[in-house]
Design a protein around this motif. Structure first.
Motif, PDB file in Angstrom:
ATOM      1  N   LEU B  32       1.148  -1.532   0.086  1.00  0.00           N
ATOM      2  CA  LEU B  32      -0.421  -0.353  -0.133  1.00  0.00           C
ATOM      3  C   LEU B  32       0.339   0.889  -0.057  1.00  0.00           C
ATOM      4  O   LEU B  32       0.529   2.377  -0.698  1.00  0.00           O
ATOM      5  CB  LEU B  32      -1.090   0.297   1.266  1.00  0.00           C
ATOM      6  CG  LEU B  32      -1.582  -0.692   1.055  1.00  0.00           C
ATOM      7  CD1 LEU B  32      -2.863  -0.476   2.544  1.00  0.00           C
ATOM      8  CD2 LEU B  32      -3.268  -0.365   0.039  1.00  0.00           C
ATOM      9  N   MET B  33       2.279   1.107   1.112  1.00  0.00           N
ATOM     10  CA  MET B  33       2.472   2.900   0.841  1.00  0.00           C
ATOM     11  C   MET B  33       3.134   2.761  -0.782  1.00  0.00           C
ATOM     12  O   MET B  33       3.355   3.773  -0.766  1.00  0.00           O
ATOM     13  CB  MET B  33       3.500   2.447   1.921  1.00  0.00           C
ATOM     14  CG  MET B  33       3.475   2.414   3.648  1.00  0.00           C
ATOM     15  SD  MET B  33       4.130   1.989   4.954  1.00  0.00           S
ATOM     16  CE  MET B  33       5.316   0.928   4.379  1.00  0.00           C
ATOM     17  N   MET B  34       4.083   1.317  -0.993  1.00  0.00           N
ATOM     18  CA  MET B  34       4.430   1.580  -2.229  1.00  0.00           C
ATOM     19  C   MET B  34       3.613   2.293  -3.334  1.00  0.00           C
ATOM     20  O   MET B  34       4.379   3.339  -4.061  1.00  0.00           O
ATOM     21  CB  MET B  34       5.209   0.333  -2.895  1.00  0.00           C
ATOM     22  CG  MET B  34       6.414  -0.073  -1.731  1.00  0.00           C
ATOM     23  SD  MET B  34       8.136   0.463  -1.959  1.00  0.00           S
ATOM     24  CE  MET B  34       7.816   0.278  -3.621  1.00  0.00           C
ATOM     25  N   LEU B  35       2.534   1.892  -3.142  1.00  0.00           N
ATOM     26  CA  LEU B  35       1.219   1.957  -4.222  1.00  0.00           C
ATOM     27  C   LEU B  35       1.280   3.433  -4.585  1.00  0.00           C
ATOM     28  O   LEU B  35       0.857   4.004  -4.917  1.00  0.00           O
ATOM     29  CB  LEU B  35       0.004   1.613  -4.503  1.00  0.00           C
ATOM     30  CG  LEU B  35      -0.300  -0.412  -5.036  1.00  0.00           C
ATOM     31  CD1 LEU B  35      -0.917  -0.513  -5.494  1.00  0.00           C
ATOM     32  CD2 LEU B  35       1.197   0.549  -6.565  1.00  0.00           C
ATOM     33  N   MET B  36       1.212   4.117  -2.642  1.00  0.00           N
ATOM     34  CA  MET B  36       0.445   5.364  -2.717  1.00  0.00           C
ATOM     35  C   MET B  36       1.739   6.569  -3.409  1.00  0.00           C
ATOM     36  O   MET B  36       1.036   7.277  -3.847  1.00  0.00           O
ATOM     37  CB  MET B  36       0.175   5.966  -0.781  1.00  0.00           C
ATOM     38  CG  MET B  36      -0.668   5.037  -0.563  1.00  0.00           C
ATOM     39  SD  MET B  36      -2.340   5.527  -1.797  1.00  0.00           S
ATOM     40  CE  MET B  36      -3.346   4.485  -1.638  1.00  0.00           C
ATOM     41  N   THR B  37       2.866   5.881  -2.481  1.00  0.00           N
ATOM     42  CA  THR B  37       3.768   7.135  -2.841  1.00  0.00           C
ATOM     43  C   THR B  37       4.424   6.484  -4.263  1.00  0.00           C
ATOM     44  O   THR B  37       4.478   8.002  -5.168  1.00  0.00           O
ATOM     45  CB  THR B  37       5.192   7.053  -1.224  1.00  0.00           C
ATOM     46  OG1 THR B  37       5.669   5.686  -2.221  1.00  0.00           O
ATOM     47  CG2 THR B  37       4.752   6.603  -0.050  1.00  0.00           C
ATOM     48  N   SER B  38       4.152   5.942  -5.098  1.00  0.00           N
ATOM     49  CA  SER B  38       4.421   5.750  -6.538  1.00  0.00           C
ATOM     50  C   SER B  38       3.466   6.293  -6.678  1.00  0.00           C
ATOM     51  O   SER B  38       4.003   7.521  -8.368  1.00  0.00           O
ATOM     52  CB  SER B  38       4.375   4.304  -7.078  1.00  0.00           C
ATOM     53  OG  SER B  38       3.229   3.426  -7.356  1.00  0.00           O
ATOM     54  N   MET B  39       2.482   6.419  -6.925  1.00  0.00           N
ATOM     55  CA  MET B  39       1.351   7.494  -7.314  1.00  0.00           C
ATOM     56  C   MET B  39       1.682   8.822  -7.333  1.00  0.00           C
ATOM     57  O   MET B  39       1.694   9.482  -8.476  1.00  0.00           O
ATOM     58  CB  MET B  39       0.076   7.414  -6.851  1.00  0.00           C
ATOM     59  CG  MET B  39      -0.704   6.391  -7.932  1.00  0.00           C
ATOM     60  SD  MET B  39      -2.312   5.559  -6.989  1.00  0.00           S
ATOM     61  CE  MET B  39      -3.025   7.058  -6.398  1.00  0.00           C
ATOM     62  N   PHE B  40       2.032   9.196  -6.188  1.00  0.00           N
ATOM     63  CA  PHE B  40       2.569   9.971  -5.996  1.00  0.00           C
ATOM     64  C   PHE B  40       3.655  10.948  -6.612  1.00  0.00           C
ATOM     65  O   PHE B  40       3.524  11.734  -7.338  1.00  0.00           O
ATOM     66  CB  PHE B  40       2.600  10.482  -3.659  1.00  0.00           C
ATOM     67  CG  PHE B  40       3.033  12.218  -3.501  1.00  0.00           C
ATOM     68  CD1 PHE B  40       2.019  12.664  -3.471  1.00  0.00           C
ATOM     69  CD2 PHE B  40       3.993  12.030  -3.224  1.00  0.00           C
ATOM     70  CE1 PHE B  40       1.679  14.414  -3.949  1.00  0.00           C
ATOM     71  CE2 PHE B  40       4.162  13.026  -2.881  1.00  0.00           C
ATOM     72  CZ  PHE B  40       3.206  14.062  -3.370  1.00  0.00           C
ATOM     73  N   PHE B  41       4.155  10.084  -6.551  1.00  0.00           N
ATOM     74  CA  PHE B  41       6.058  10.980  -6.908  1.00  0.00           C
ATOM     75  C   PHE B  41       5.375  10.986  -9.016  1.00  0.00           C
ATOM     76  O   PHE B  41       5.813  10.878  -9.856  1.00  0.00           O
ATOM     77  CB  PHE B  41       6.679   9.514  -6.885  1.00  0.00           C
ATOM     78  CG  PHE B  41       7.849   9.971  -5.595  1.00  0.00           C
ATOM     79  CD1 PHE B  41       8.540  10.565  -5.811  1.00  0.00           C
ATOM     80  CD2 PHE B  41       7.520   8.371  -4.712  1.00  0.00           C
ATOM     81  CE1 PHE B  41       9.505  11.357  -4.344  1.00  0.00           C
ATOM     82  CE2 PHE B  41       8.323   9.172  -3.880  1.00  0.00           C
ATOM     83  CZ  PHE B  41       9.085   9.954  -3.300  1.00  0.00           C
TER      84      PHE B  41
END
Ligand SMILES: Nc1ncnc2c1ncn2[C@@H]1O[C@H](COP(=O)(O)OP(=O)(O)OP(=O)(O)O)[C@@H](O)[C@H]1O
Ligand SMILES: [Mg+2]
Lengths: 228, 378
Positions: B32-41
């Protein structure tokens, strides 16, 4: 003399609900002695055993083992004392169900920083002595009660402790097995550098004792009160 | 490996169910954290697309400009002034604006229009079809073939259209490295045509792209531009400014940050709770170890090691899973803006270490309070 207990008292809780589990206990144990502590339920036997073995701090009094006043040691030194001088057989064995029988026996060696393989090798040797070599790879919960007891004893003696303490070693065994195990301990473990302390209710094994002390209500008594 | 740690590992792996729950919990949290931050980036990268695509070393703008999409036009004298700053090698104007394209079926489609300096075409895109010089042709535009290309009905070379009620013709199909975030097709033309054809305010120049003579000249250029009342930023600084804007001044960034935080908290509670249960389940075993003579520091090491092992396993699986999903998403969804960088892997790692540390801490506090006396009681 390997152990000297002087004026030990231990109570639980605070007045008025205070339980005096040990009241001014003094006695000593010599090398090559197998001492029994017997007495009715609640008389303080287990409490005394844990005070002697550096697990439960007494309210007063001293416990001197091989010249060391153990309750003056630091927490780490006390842990080291238990590791290097004592062997335990707990009433419920407390074997590790996630480890094999062999690994269980090696635990005290692992804590002593003996390399893993070397520890297993030594454990295998002791497992042969208790005649369980064929169960080495089984988890302990697959063994019978008597076999588990032997594993617990093997774990207690693997590091060749000077003082072996056993709490109710025959409580969950039938008469024959109980006698065999106590005889084994007496014949294989006891020698002039060592002593054994056994807490028990079980009069079927009294014949193996070098000496018996009786406890009642937190005190050592000369003769047990006749049971009504 | 020390025997004590080996023991710790065996205790951990022995309890299959708890072990799996722990690893899966942390995997899920990392995922989840990776998906969120990757979306963000990804969003931030795309929002800075123009800065990257144009590729200028320095950007001069009105001090209130935050992003390359929304400019505040500057008067022409600023260009001359910038050109005369000693450290400036050359400087060219850039137009960034919006145009309304009327399609053949009569519908309208807004598009981003970028006007490149007529003399140099500085910042021009790579062409898939057509020739650079065709941009000087009558009413010529280059169309970027990205996820939004189809919104202009996928025009071919020579296709004509109307833009702001004037004629336009496709003279080239272009490719840019970072697609647009905002769902608008992009058209390139010359600066002079862009400023003629599009509705304009009094001033027309969106940005000035400047090339310093050397990196050492940059501070002086910035000072000189500031004296003019404008702002000069290097491309990195502009990107950062743009990032900050999307992070903290748009709902998009704030929401994703909150979601990242939530996934972190979810992960922390799953992992912390399960690990605590694991410790509680094994309390008797730890007490027995303590009674036999394990030092407190050894028990602490065991707990730490156990929590580290599950955390790193969960971290590995989580990163793999998230990467696979992002890669798959990029294949299937043209507008998918997600990007896994070392930065978000690092962020996930830090969060996992926090999760593992907190779980271990809770467990350790319990372990240190164990009274080994319990092993004597049945
Ligand atoms: N942790 C404790 N908190 C409060 N009271 C305790 C605790 N441990 C022991 N006691 C009390 O101290 C007394 C002695 O208990 P202990 O367990 O030593 O007896 P015991 O002789 O071993 O009995 P048994 O034969 O039933 O095992 C009992 O009255 C018991 O209730
Ligand atoms: Mg008892």
């Amino acid at each position: 003399m390997i152990l000297s207990v002087q004026g030990v008292t231990k109570w639980f809780g605070e007045a008025p609900a205070r339980t005096d589990a040990l009241r001014n206990i003094s006695f000593s144990v010599d090398h090559n002695e197998m001492l029994y502590i017997v007495g009715p339920s609640g008389s303080g036997k287990t409490t005394l055993l844990s005070v002697i073995s550096g697990i439960l701090r007494p309210n007063s009094g001293s416990v001197v083992v091989e010249g060391k006043d153990i309750w003056r040691l630091s927490a780490d030194a006390l842990a080291d004392f238990r590791l290097h001088t004592l062997g335990f057989v707990f009433q419920d064995y407390h074997l590790f169900p996630r480890l094999t029988t062999l690994e269980n026996i090696a635990v005290p060696l692992v804590l002593r920083r003996v390399p893993w393989e070397q520890g297993l090798e030594k454990a295998r040797h002791v497992l042969e002595v208790v005649e369980l070599a064929d169960k080495a790879q089984l988890p302990p919960q697959r063994l019978s009660g008597g076999e588990q007891q032997r594993v617990a004893i093997a774990r207690a003696i693997v590091s060749e402790p000077d003082l072996l303490v056993l709490d109710e070693p025959t409580a969950s065994l039938d008469g024959d097995t109980g006698r065999r195990i106590v005889a084994f301990v007496r014949n294989h473990v006891l020698n002039e550098r060592r002593a054994i302390i056994v807490v028990t209710h079980d009069d079927r094994i009294y014949e193996y004792a070098s000496r018996i002390i009786h406890m009642e209500d937190g005190r050592i008594v000369d003769e047990p009160r006749p049971t009504a | 490996m020390s025997g004590v740690l080996k023991l710790a590992l065996k205790l951990l792996l022995g309890d299959r169910g708890k072990f799996m729950t722990l690893v899966i919990g942390i995997t899920f949290a990392v995922f989840l954290m990776m998906l969120m931050t990757s979306m963000f980036f990804g969003i931030i990268e795309h929002s800075a697309g123009n800065i990257i695509n144009i590729g200028a070393r320095m950007w001069v703008m009105d001090p209130d400009v935050q992003t390359p999409q929304n400019s505040i036009p500057m008067p022409n004298y600023v260009l001359d002034a910038v050109r005369s700053i000693p450290g400036v090698d050359y400087a060219v104007p850039l137009y960034v604006g919006a145009g309304l394209v009327r399609l053949h079926d009569g519908t309208y489609q807004p598009a981003t229009v970028i006007g490149l300096d007529d003399a140099t075409l500085f910042g021009r895109p790579e062409l898939l079809d057509g020739h650079t010089l065709d941009i000087y042709g009558n009413n010529a535009f280059f169309v970027v073939r990205d996820a939004n290309y189809a919104k202009l009905d996928s025009p071919k070379m020579g296709t004509t259209f109307e833009i702001n009620d004037r004629r336009g013709v496709v003279a080239g199909i272009a490719h840019v490295s970072v697609g647009s975030l905002f769902g608008l097709p992009t058209l390139y033309t010359t600066y002079s045509r862009a400023t003629q054809d599009l509705p304009s305010t009094r001033y027309e120049m969106s940005f000035i792209l400047a090339q310093p003579k050397s990196a050492a000249a940059i501070p002086a250029i910035k000072r000189a531009v500031a004296q003019l009342g404008y702002l000069a930023l290097t491309d990195q600084e502009f990107t950062t400014r743009n990032d900050r804007f999307y992070e903290f001044q748009t709902a998009m960034g704030t929401n994703i940050l909150i979601m990242t935080l939530i996934s972190f908290i979810v992960g922390l509670s799953i992992a912390g709770e399960t690990f605590y249960m694991f410790v509680l389940d094994n309390l008797e075993r730890f007490a027995a170890l303590k009674a036999i003579g394990a030092r407190s520091s050894e028990l602490v090491a065991m707990i730490f090691y156990q929590s580290l092992v599950v955390s790193f396993l969960g971290f590995g699986f989580g990163v793999l899973l998230a990467s696979a999903l992002v890669a798959f998403g990029k294949l299937r969804i043209p507008n998918y803006a997600a990007m896994i960088t070392f930065q978000n892997i690092f962020m996930a790692l830090v969060m996992v270490l926090v999760i593992s540390g907190v779980s271990a801490y809770i467990g350790i506090r319990r372990i240190l309070r164990i009274d080994p006396f319990i092993v004597f009681r049945s």
